[in-house]
Motif scaffolding. Structure first.
Motif, PDB file in Angstrom:
ATOM      1  N   GLY A 216     -30.761   9.099  26.973  1.00 42.81           N
ATOM      2  CA  GLY A 216     -30.825  10.420  26.345  1.00 42.81           C
ATOM      3  C   GLY A 216     -32.067  10.655  25.525  1.00 42.81           C
ATOM      4  N   GLY A 217     -33.159   9.930  25.844  1.00 40.93           N
ATOM      5  CA  GLY A 217     -34.418  10.144  25.131  1.00 40.93           C
ATOM      6  C   GLY A 217     -34.502   9.454  23.782  1.00 40.93           C
ATOM      7  N   ARG A 218     -33.533   8.602  23.456  1.00 37.49           N
ATOM      8  CA  ARG A 218     -33.542   7.928  22.163  1.00 37.49           C
ATOM      9  C   ARG A 218     -34.513   6.747  22.169  1.00 37.49           C
ATOM     10  NH1 ARG A 218     -27.951   8.480  23.050  1.00 37.49           N
ATOM     11  NH2 ARG A 218     -27.773   6.240  23.508  1.00 37.49           N
ATOM     12  N   LYS A 219     -35.065   6.434  21.017  1.00 33.74           N
ATOM     13  CA  LYS A 219     -35.890   5.243  20.839  1.00 33.74           C
ATOM     14  C   LYS A 219     -34.985   4.051  20.587  1.00 33.74           C
ATOM     15  CE  LYS A 219     -40.236   6.816  20.840  1.00 33.74           C
ATOM     16  NZ  LYS A 219     -41.322   6.245  21.673  1.00 33.74           N
ATOM     17  N   ALA A 220     -35.356   2.915  21.142  1.00 29.30           N
ATOM     18  CA  ALA A 220     -34.546   1.710  20.969  1.00 29.30           C
ATOM     19  C   ALA A 220     -35.464   0.510  20.776  1.00 29.30           C
ATOM     20  CB  ALA A 220     -33.648   1.499  22.178  1.00 29.30           C
ATOM     21  N   PRO A 221     -35.043  -0.480  20.008  1.00 30.25           N
ATOM     22  CA  PRO A 221     -35.854  -1.686  19.827  1.00 30.25           C
ATOM     23  C   PRO A 221     -35.851  -2.537  21.089  1.00 30.25           C
ATOM     24  CG  PRO A 221     -33.734  -1.954  18.741  1.00 30.25           C
ATOM     25  CD  PRO A 221     -33.795  -0.525  19.220  1.00 30.25           C
ATOM     26  N   LEU A 222     -36.812  -3.460  21.169  1.00 33.73           N
ATOM     27  CA  LEU A 222     -36.945  -4.305  22.349  1.00 33.73           C
ATOM     28  C   LEU A 222     -35.677  -5.114  22.601  1.00 33.73           C
ATOM     29  CD1 LEU A 222     -38.849  -5.274  24.600  1.00 33.73           C
ATOM     30  CD2 LEU A 222     -39.587  -7.114  23.070  1.00 33.73           C
ATOM     31  N   ALA A 223     -35.007  -5.537  21.545  1.00 34.58           N
ATOM     32  CA  ALA A 223     -33.788  -6.329  21.710  1.00 34.58           C
ATOM     33  C   ALA A 223     -32.715  -5.563  22.457  1.00 34.58           C
ATOM     34  CB  ALA A 223     -33.266  -6.772  20.346  1.00 34.58           C
ATOM     35  N   GLU A 224     -32.721  -4.236  22.371  1.00 27.72           N
ATOM     36  CA  GLU A 224     -31.759  -3.418  23.106  1.00 27.72           C
ATOM     37  C   GLU A 224     -32.223  -3.164  24.538  1.00 27.72           C
ATOM     38  OE1 GLU A 224     -28.867  -2.472  22.175  1.00 27.72           O
ATOM     39  OE2 GLU A 224     -28.823  -2.677  20.009  1.00 27.72           O
ATOM     40  N   LEU A 225     -33.540  -2.991  24.720  1.00 25.00           N
ATOM     41  CA  LEU A 225     -34.069  -2.760  26.068  1.00 25.00           C
ATOM     42  C   LEU A 225     -34.017  -4.036  26.906  1.00 25.00           C
ATOM     43  CD1 LEU A 225     -37.216  -0.548  25.392  1.00 25.00           C
ATOM     44  CD2 LEU A 225     -34.986   0.174  26.215  1.00 25.00           C
ATOM     45  N   ALA A 226     -34.299  -5.170  26.272  1.00 27.83           N
ATOM     46  CA  ALA A 226     -34.357  -6.455  26.975  1.00 27.83           C
ATOM     47  C   ALA A 226     -33.391  -7.434  26.319  1.00 27.83           C
ATOM     48  CB  ALA A 226     -35.777  -6.999  26.952  1.00 27.83           C
ATOM     49  N   PRO A 227     -32.087  -7.205  26.468  1.00 24.83           N
ATOM     50  CA  PRO A 227     -31.114  -8.044  25.766  1.00 24.83           C
ATOM     51  C   PRO A 227     -31.112  -9.498  26.216  1.00 24.83           C
ATOM     52  CG  PRO A 227     -30.014  -6.678  27.405  1.00 24.83           C
ATOM     53  CD  PRO A 227     -31.436  -6.186  27.314  1.00 24.83           C
ATOM     54  N   LEU A 228     -31.624  -9.765  27.423  1.00 23.92           N
ATOM     55  CA  LEU A 228     -31.670 -11.127  27.948  1.00 23.92           C
ATOM     56  C   LEU A 228     -33.086 -11.676  27.983  1.00 23.92           C
ATOM     57  CD1 LEU A 228     -29.090 -10.775  30.868  1.00 23.92           C
ATOM     58  CD2 LEU A 228     -28.703 -11.532  28.516  1.00 23.92           C
ATOM     59  N   GLY A 229     -34.002 -10.992  27.290  1.00 19.66           N
ATOM     60  CA  GLY A 229     -35.367 -11.478  27.184  1.00 19.66           C
ATOM     61  C   GLY A 229     -36.314 -10.881  28.212  1.00 19.66           C
ATOM     62  N   THR A 230     -37.579 -11.207  28.039  1.00 18.62           N
ATOM     63  CA  THR A 230     -38.655 -10.778  28.924  1.00 18.62           C
ATOM     64  C   THR A 230     -39.143 -11.988  29.710  1.00 18.62           C
ATOM     65  OG1 THR A 230     -39.320  -9.096  27.309  1.00 18.62           O
ATOM     66  CG2 THR A 230     -40.915  -9.666  29.018  1.00 18.62           C
ATOM     67  N   TRP A 231     -39.090 -11.882  31.030  1.00 16.87           N
ATOM     68  CA  TRP A 231     -39.364 -13.015  31.913  1.00 16.87           C
ATOM     69  C   TRP A 231     -40.681 -12.786  32.664  1.00 16.87           C
ATOM     70  CZ3 TRP A 231     -35.648 -17.089  32.517  1.00 16.87           C
ATOM     71  CH2 TRP A 231     -34.509 -16.913  31.719  1.00 16.87           C
ATOM     72  N   TRP A 232     -41.678 -13.619  32.342  1.00 17.89           N
ATOM     73  CA  TRP A 232     -43.016 -13.470  32.926  1.00 17.89           C
ATOM     74  C   TRP A 232     -43.105 -14.186  34.270  1.00 17.89           C
ATOM     75  CZ3 TRP A 232     -47.616 -11.257  30.766  1.00 17.89           C
ATOM     76  CH2 TRP A 232     -47.382 -10.559  29.576  1.00 17.89           C
ATOM     77  N   ALA A 233     -43.802 -13.576  35.192  1.00 17.30           N
ATOM     78  CA  ALA A 233     -43.975 -14.152  36.526  1.00 17.30           C
ATOM     79  C   ALA A 233     -44.996 -15.280  36.496  1.00 17.30           C
ATOM     80  CB  ALA A 233     -44.411 -13.077  37.511  1.00 17.30           C
ATOM     81  N   ASP A 234     -44.624 -16.426  37.067  1.00 15.78           N
ATOM     82  CA  ASP A 234     -45.530 -17.572  37.211  1.00 15.78           C
ATOM     83  C   ASP A 234     -46.142 -17.639  38.605  1.00 15.78           C
ATOM     84  OD1 ASP A 234     -44.956 -18.647  34.623  1.00 15.78           O
ATOM     85  OD2 ASP A 234     -43.097 -19.464  35.424  1.00 15.78           O
ATOM     86  N   GLN A 235     -45.338 -17.315  39.601  1.00 19.03           N
ATOM     87  CA  GLN A 235     -45.770 -17.353  40.994  1.00 19.03           C
ATOM     88  C   GLN A 235     -45.239 -16.106  41.686  1.00 19.03           C
ATOM     89  OE1 GLN A 235     -43.867 -21.133  41.958  1.00 19.03           O
ATOM     90  NE2 GLN A 235     -45.854 -22.057  42.342  1.00 19.03           N
ATOM     91  N   VAL A 236     -45.992 -15.630  42.651  1.00 21.30           N
ATOM     92  CA  VAL A 236     -45.572 -14.482  43.450  1.00 21.30           C
ATOM     93  C   VAL A 236     -45.973 -14.736  44.899  1.00 21.30           C
ATOM     94  CG1 VAL A 236     -45.822 -12.011  43.879  1.00 21.30           C
ATOM     95  CG2 VAL A 236     -45.813 -12.852  41.534  1.00 21.30           C
ATOM     96  N   VAL A 237     -45.091 -14.390  45.808  1.00 22.09           N
ATOM     97  CA  VAL A 237     -45.440 -14.439  47.222  1.00 22.09           C
ATOM     98  C   VAL A 237     -45.008 -13.117  47.858  1.00 22.09           C
ATOM     99  CG1 VAL A 237     -43.249 -15.551  47.871  1.00 22.09           C
ATOM    100  CG2 VAL A 237     -45.230 -15.748  49.379  1.00 22.09           C
ATOM    101  N   THR A 238     -45.878 -12.600  48.697  1.00 23.37           N
ATOM    102  CA  THR A 238     -45.560 -11.391  49.449  1.00 23.37           C
ATOM    103  C   THR A 238     -46.107 -11.550  50.862  1.00 23.37           C
ATOM    104  OG1 THR A 238     -45.675  -8.977  49.478  1.00 23.37           O
ATOM    105  CG2 THR A 238     -47.654 -10.144  48.744  1.00 23.37           C
TER     106      THR A 238
END
Length: 391
Positions: A216-238
């Motif tokens: 609904g357009g509300r602002k939210a802290p990162l803990a609410e947007l990413a409740p399970l954390g932010t996971w960075w990519a180490d390897q990618v294959v396509t």
């Protein structure tokens, strides 16, 4: 809304590439929708190829010659690749994604919006019998919260045109059962295509906006947007097809528009992604088309959606769409989801009762009446095998 017959679909199909016509700069939109993004930068140290056919592969002009290193003699030969062949290819096209701690915050995630995409250059291959009439449109419905036990989430990345986002799925790792750190998405969500490079700052956010705090357009802290954390990519294959042809040279590359990422939590908890999320979808390769009933899941962002809610389309039996009859026909389902759903998982029930991933959203119609995704067969299976074994 009436469905579009495939003979009229050529003008209606749009690529799912989120920044295909981006106006985004480093700090968000800069020039309004429809401003073209700069073309992928060629490798300055390697001369560009003139295009043409090398072996059995038709090459676009302007590719850096370094991209030719490790290519199979033909796309048919790619199906014969073993682990060592994929390993040599990957060594020529290294993915580098250093963690920038706290880079992704709510403001940057909010700025990561897809721009208006451009129509494709190729027409569906209607004359060869592998393209069916478009299925009836299906209205997307919200997936009930909480999202915590679902394998879906969002991918965020930085590109030359700005910041973008896609949808993605936690998948099972054949070599590490119960402890997967693998994520499935679309190739155009990780790589520019046509001789370009991998995107930067590539992360996966499982259970994005699980609580609805940013709805609904509300602002939210990162803990609410990413409740399970932010996971960075180490390897990618396509797929090599996407890296050689994707984005601007025709839509046959979308028939191989898939990617797999290995990720880690930037705040290491000692738990794998699968353990953290609580689920991971197995991938069903060579699934029998005539037995499939498919549901597509994603975070559509273009109106009437806003990218904050997880949606699902129960599309039923998929029809076929092809731009190149020599490649596996794409799966197509009726669905009104918009950009942002790109990369999201397509699911079906296996004979043993498990829910498995059978495709991902790649392209759709301009009127948002249907979505199409790649049919996952030998090449996709090889890619997953390589990244699963490459620890």
């Amino acid at each position: 809304m009436p469905s579009i017959h495939r003979s009229a679909l050529a003008a209606a199909l749009v690529t799912g590439t989120l920044l295909a016509a981006s106006a985004c700069g480093p700090d968000g939109p800069a020039g309004g929708a429809g401003t073209p993004a700069p073309p992928p930068a060629a490798d300055a140290s390697a001369p560009a190829t003139p295009g043409g056919v090398i072996g059995g592969i038709t090459l676009p002009s302007g590719l850096p010659s370094s991209l030719l290193e490790g290519l199979p003699k033909s796309w048919d030969d790619l199906k014969k690749w073993k682990f060592d062949d994929w390993d040599k290819w990957a060594s020529k096209h290294v993915f580098n994604n250093p963690v920038v701690k706290d880079f992704w915050n709510p403001d940057k995630m909010g700025d990561a919006k897809p721009a208006d995409p451009a129509p494709p250059t190729a027409k569906p291959a209607a004359a060869d019998g592998v393209t069916d009439p478009e299925p009836p449109v299906v209205k997307a419905v919200q997936v009930p919260r909480p999202y915590l036990k679902q394998p879906s989430g969002k991918v965020f990345f930085s590109a030359q045109g700005g910041r973008g986002n896609c949808s993605a799925t936690v998948i099972a790792d054949p070599q590490h059962p119960g402890r997967s750190n693998l994520v499935w998405t679309a190739a155009h969500c990780v790589h520019e295509g046509k001789g370009g490079t991998f995107y930067k700052d590539l992360v996966f956010v499982p259970a994005y906006n699980n609580s609805g705090a940013s709805s609904g357009g509300r602002k939210a802290p990162l803990a609410e947007l990413a409740p399970l954390g932010t996971w960075w990519a180490d390897q990618v294959v396509t797929s090599p097809q996407w890296m050689v042809e994707g984005g601007s040279t025709g839509d046959a590359a979308n028939q191989y528009d898939f990617a797999v990422m290995r990720v880690h939590n930037q705040n290491d908890t000692g738990k794998s992604l699968e353990e953290t999320v609580g689920s991971a979808a197995p991938v069903w390769f060579d699934a029998p088309r005539d037995q499939l009933k498919v549901s597509a899941v994603g975070y559509p962002l273009v109106k009437p959606f806003d990218g904050q809610e997880l949606y699902k389309c129960d599309g039923g039996k998929p029809t076929r769409l092809s731009f190149d009859a020599k490649r596996p026909s794409m799966l197509t389902i009726g669905c009104d989801m918009t950009q942002g759903a790109s990369g999201g998982g397509w699911f079906a029930t296996m004979p043993d009762g498990r829910t498995a991933l059978v495709s991902n959203t790649s392209i759709g119609t301009q009127d948002h009446t249907s979505l199409s995704g790649p049919y996952l067969e030998t090449v996709a299976k090889q890619a997953l095998d390589w990244i699963s074994r490459k620890q």
